[in-house]
Design a protein around this motif. Structure first.
Motif, short mmCIF file in Angstrom:
data_model
loop_
_atom_site.label_atom_id
_atom_site.label_comp_id
_atom_site.label_asym_id
_atom_site.label_seq_id
_atom_site.Cartn_x
_atom_site.Cartn_y
_atom_site.Cartn_z
N LEU A 324 32.91 -29.09 9.98
CA LEU A 324 33.60 -30.00 9.07
C LEU A 324 34.60 -30.83 9.86
N VAL A 325 34.79 -32.07 9.41
CA VAL A 325 35.72 -32.99 10.06
C VAL A 325 36.56 -33.67 8.98
N GLY A 326 37.88 -33.77 9.25
CA GLY A 326 38.78 -34.42 8.30
C GLY A 326 38.91 -35.90 8.56
N ARG A 327 39.70 -36.56 7.72
CA ARG A 327 39.91 -38.00 7.84
C ARG A 327 40.57 -38.37 9.17
N ASP A 328 41.30 -37.43 9.77
CA ASP A 328 41.96 -37.70 11.06
C ASP A 328 41.03 -37.48 12.25
N ASP A 329 39.71 -37.29 11.99
CA ASP A 329 38.68 -37.08 13.02
C ASP A 329 38.88 -35.79 13.79
N LEU A 330 39.57 -34.81 13.20
CA LEU A 330 39.72 -33.50 13.83
C LEU A 330 38.90 -32.48 13.05
N VAL A 369 40.02 -25.86 14.96
CA VAL A 369 40.56 -26.50 13.76
C VAL A 369 41.85 -27.25 14.12
N LEU A 370 41.90 -28.52 13.73
CA LEU A 370 43.04 -29.42 13.99
C LEU A 370 43.28 -29.63 15.48
N LEU A 371 42.27 -29.32 16.31
CA LEU A 371 42.39 -29.52 17.76
C LEU A 371 41.28 -30.41 18.30
N GLN A 372 40.03 -30.06 18.00
CA GLN A 372 38.88 -30.76 18.58
C GLN A 372 38.66 -32.11 17.90
N PRO A 373 38.80 -33.22 18.63
CA PRO A 373 38.50 -34.53 18.04
C PRO A 373 36.98 -34.77 18.00
N ASP A 413 39.31 -34.71 1.85
CA ASP A 413 38.59 -35.86 2.40
C ASP A 413 37.89 -35.40 3.68
N TRP A 414 36.87 -34.58 3.50
CA TRP A 414 36.14 -34.00 4.62
C TRP A 414 34.72 -34.53 4.65
N VAL A 415 34.11 -34.45 5.82
CA VAL A 415 32.68 -34.72 5.96
C VAL A 415 32.04 -33.50 6.60
N ILE A 416 30.76 -33.33 6.35
CA ILE A 416 30.03 -32.19 6.89
C ILE A 416 28.98 -32.70 7.87
N ILE A 417 28.93 -32.06 9.01
CA ILE A 417 28.03 -32.47 10.09
C ILE A 417 27.16 -31.28 10.47
#
Length: 718
Positions: A324-330, A369-373, A413-417
């Motif tokens: 999962l990735v948030g709006r901040d691309d993390l 989480v909140l680290l990997q861009p 506001d997440w996306v799933i990859i």
């Protein structure tokens, strides 16, 4: 008529004869072979590639889309269940009774006089226990009193509960069951009576923590009694957190049906671990008395994205994953690569352009989480509301097949990859292609065998060439064969004659090459040594005056090589030696020989040089730069010791069968000895070199060695 004119006339006449023939035998065979090969290729290619390759390609894409959709549905369902459970728990009669009683008890504590010992205990706890632990895990600095509540009640509760946690890895379960502050207050009675309700919620529902807030924003109860207990979300140290915003939003609705889900944020009371919150007001349809907040752990989300780390069982093979990735691309979940092999993740992430500090932190906390861009095209398209697939660069710089979509969860506001390495995803396609190619090769082999069989029919005219070939083998390069037929066999005779002429020319070239070899031999050794070598002398040596010698030795390479395969070891050693050779060429220094862990070079041996001493010292310093670059590129700590001396040396050939040109003498011996006078890396020179270059380089005295029957000072280049 000259021979050249006659040859050109015969060549022109031969072209006219060949021009009169019809379709040649070569052409007929070529047409037949091409017809068979092309027909086979068209049949196999049409059946294989049109009907198979695209189907296999589409199947791999469809499977990834299916996995993404299934996992998205599971995550959505699970988060909806978390929100639903939070709403039910907040309306539970036990929660309502707890909220009312705890709020009253907290209000009574607030009316009491501050107890100096409470404040003193908190100051000691934060300065000696919590703040050092927090700073050690985050690398940031915090004030010793930054998290002490302003309220009397908050300080009282933290002094009786929070300060009991002296070991953050061992005391949590004890605090979960410890609900009595032991002060005889009404708060203590309510906490003892209803606190077990929170404890059971945390244990059975799998929450990290559960908080209870009153209508003023005070955190009046915590299952784990952490440093947030007693703080005010509206005015305290956590007022700018996602929890505070979600609390304000939930209370503003004045409805027990409200449920607010937050994105991950770094939660300081949990030592900066990323945390999600689900918040719902406590009360009934008549009124609300506060709000409950449940802390959702990273493990909950990771279990959903990884399928409890059952990637292979769920069709993702050896490299596939869902994240999962948030709006901040993390990332909002952990990378499979990090979970399975942190060392591989670290190497790929750094090579992929991720900042080493981020990579190091991710490995330390075992999570991304909140680290990997993740700044890929797939994330950008999904954040724009699109769903689809793409093939290209993934978050670690590799090539992946990716299926992406927005995650439909209210409040997030997440996306799933879903991704898998392209090589693995399209392995069936590659295998099928390989099968098709092997089939084509089989057909070509069959055609070749058939061609060999047919060629037997046409070999009889070749026999007359055999005799001519034997004469050429005997050394008669002037032989010519008559050109009888006007087909390819006639051409073969003409080609043979051309070959004989070519051999004559090549013999002349060989003679010329011998001259060139003579010149090459002189580049490997002095001319005088080369002359003796060609004569067959067994003992070949020469004395040389005013020659500078550099003996360099690698330090620590053997220790580093123990962790390498033989192929990796020789590859790294070759890298260093190539760097040394380049440095020698730039400095005008001649390499004498290369050792496994060392390098012997000279200046003024083959080419006399007035400044051979300066060149040698410059070269030795450049070797240090080569080693430093190697260490920076490979993360190693290899050192180098180099010794430099100048004087008389002897050169010659050693082990004649292998043509090894070597160097020896006092200057070589002294260069070898001064390089290890201290055992430390660096460039060390003899007194002779120091005297001739002290105006050019800066030196420091490094020690002494025994030389020439006395003691000689060794100097180290600064």
């Amino acid at each position: 008529m000259s021979d050249g004119t006659a040859e050109r006339t015969n060549e022109a006449r031969g072209r006219r004869w060949r021009g009169r023939v019809g379709l040649s035998i070569q052409s007929k065979l070529l047409i037949m072979l091409l017809a068979v090969s092309l027909a086979s290729s068209v049949i196999v290619g049409t059946i294989g590639f049109l009907n198979g390759r695209q189907s296999l390609h589409d199947s791999a894409i469809d499977q990834l889309i299916t996995i993404r959709s299934m996992r998205a549905a599971e995550i959505t369902t699970a988060l909806d269940a978390v929100k639903r459970d939070a709403s039910l728990h907040s309306r539970n009669l036990s929660a309502q009774a707890l909220s009312t009683s705890i709020n009253e008890g907290f209000a009574e504590l607030q009316q009491e006089e501050p107890e100096p010992e409470d404040r003193a205990a908190l100051e000691t706890y934060y300065s000696d226990v919590f703040i050092p632990e927090l700073e050690g895990r985050t690398g940031d600095s915090y004030g010793d009193e930054a998290f002490i509540p302003d309220s009397v009640a908050g300080q009282h509760l933290q002094a009786h509960f929070t300060t009991q946690n002296q070991d953050f890895d061992a005391d949590y379960d004890t605090l979960l069951d410890d609900n009595d502050p032991g002060d005889g207050s009404s708060y203590a009675a309510a906490s003892e009576q209803y606190g077990d309700y929170f404890s059971r919620l945390v244990r059975e529902a799998g929450y990290e923590d559960a908080l209870l807030m009153n209508l003023d924003g005070d955190i009046v109860f915590s299952a784990y009694k952490g440093v947030e207990l007693g703080s005010n979300l509206m005015s305290g140290p956590y007022r700018e957190t996602a929890l505070a915003s979600a609390y304000a939003e939930a209370i503003a609705t004045n409805s027990v049906s409200t449920v607010v889900l937050t994105d991950f944020e770094r939660w300081i009371p949990s030592l900066n671990v990323p945390t999600m919150w689900v918040i719902s007001p406590v009360g009934n349809d008549s009124r609300i008395t506060g709000a409950m907040a449940f802390q959702v752990s990273i493990d909950t989300i990771n279990a959903l994205t990884t399928g409890d780390e059952g990637w292979k069982e769920q069709g993702l093979g050896d490299t596939g994953e869902v994240y999962l990735v948030g709006r901040d691309d993390l990332m909002r979940s952990s990378s499979r690569i990090l979970i399975e092999d942190p060392e591989v993740y670290e190497k790929r992430a750094v090579n992929g352009g991720i900042a080493p500090s981020i990579v190091k932190r991710a490995v330390e906390v075992d999570g991304t989480v909140l680290l990997q861009p993740v700044d890929t095209q797939a994330v950008e398209d999904a954040q724009a509301g699109e769903s689809g697939t793409t093939t290209g660069r993934d978050y670690l710089g590799g090539d992946s097949v990716t299926a992406y979509a927005p995650l439909e969860v209210e409040g997030l506001d997440w996306v799933i990859i879903a991704r898998i390495d392209s090589a693995e995803a399209f392995a069936p396609v590659s295998e099928f292609t390989r099968t098709v190619l092997l089939s084509l090769l089989g057909i070509l082999l069959g055609v070749s065998l058939l061609s060999l069989l047919l060629a037997q029919v046409f070999t009889r005219p070749v026999h007359r060439l055999v005799g001519a070939v034997h004469r050429v083998a005997a050394g008669d390069l002037d032989v010519q064969v008559p050109q009888g037929s006007r087909d390819e066999f006639g051409d073969l005779g003409h080609a043979f004659n051309d070959m004989a002429s070519s051999l004559r020319i090549k013999q002349e070239l060989i003679d010329e090459q011998q001259v060139e070899n003579e010149k090459l031999l002189h580049t490997l050794m002095p001319e005088s040594v080369a002359a003796k070598y060609k004569k067959g002398d067994e003992a070949i040596s020469e004395a040389h005056e005013n020659v500078s010698v550099v003996f360099a030795e690698l330090i620590g390479f053997d220790d580093y090589a123990r962790g390498l395969s033989p192929e990796q070891e020789i590859s790294h050693l070759n890298t260093l030696m190539r760097g040394f050779d380049e440095a020698a060429e730039k400095a005008g220094v001649e390499k004498v020989r290369t050792l496994r862990g060392g390098y012997l070079a000279s200046s003024g041996l083959v080419v006399p040089r007035v400044d051979n001493v300066r060149r040698s010292v410059d070269f030795a310093r450049n070797l240090l730069g080569v080693v430093e670059r190697f260490n920076a590129q490979n993360g190693t700590s290899i050192g180098l010791r180099a010794g430099v001396d100048s004087g008389t040396v002897t050169s010659g050939l050693v082990a004649r069968t292998t043509l090894a040109y070597d160097l020896w003498g006092d200057a070589v011996n002294l260069a070898y000895r001064v390089r290890s006078v201290t055992g430390d890396p660096g460039v060390y020179v003899s007194q002779t070199v120091y005297d001739r270059t002290r105006e050019i380089f800066t030196y420091s005295e490094a020690g002494t060695v025994e030389a020439h029957g006395g003691t000689e000072t060794v100097w180290k280049v600064a």
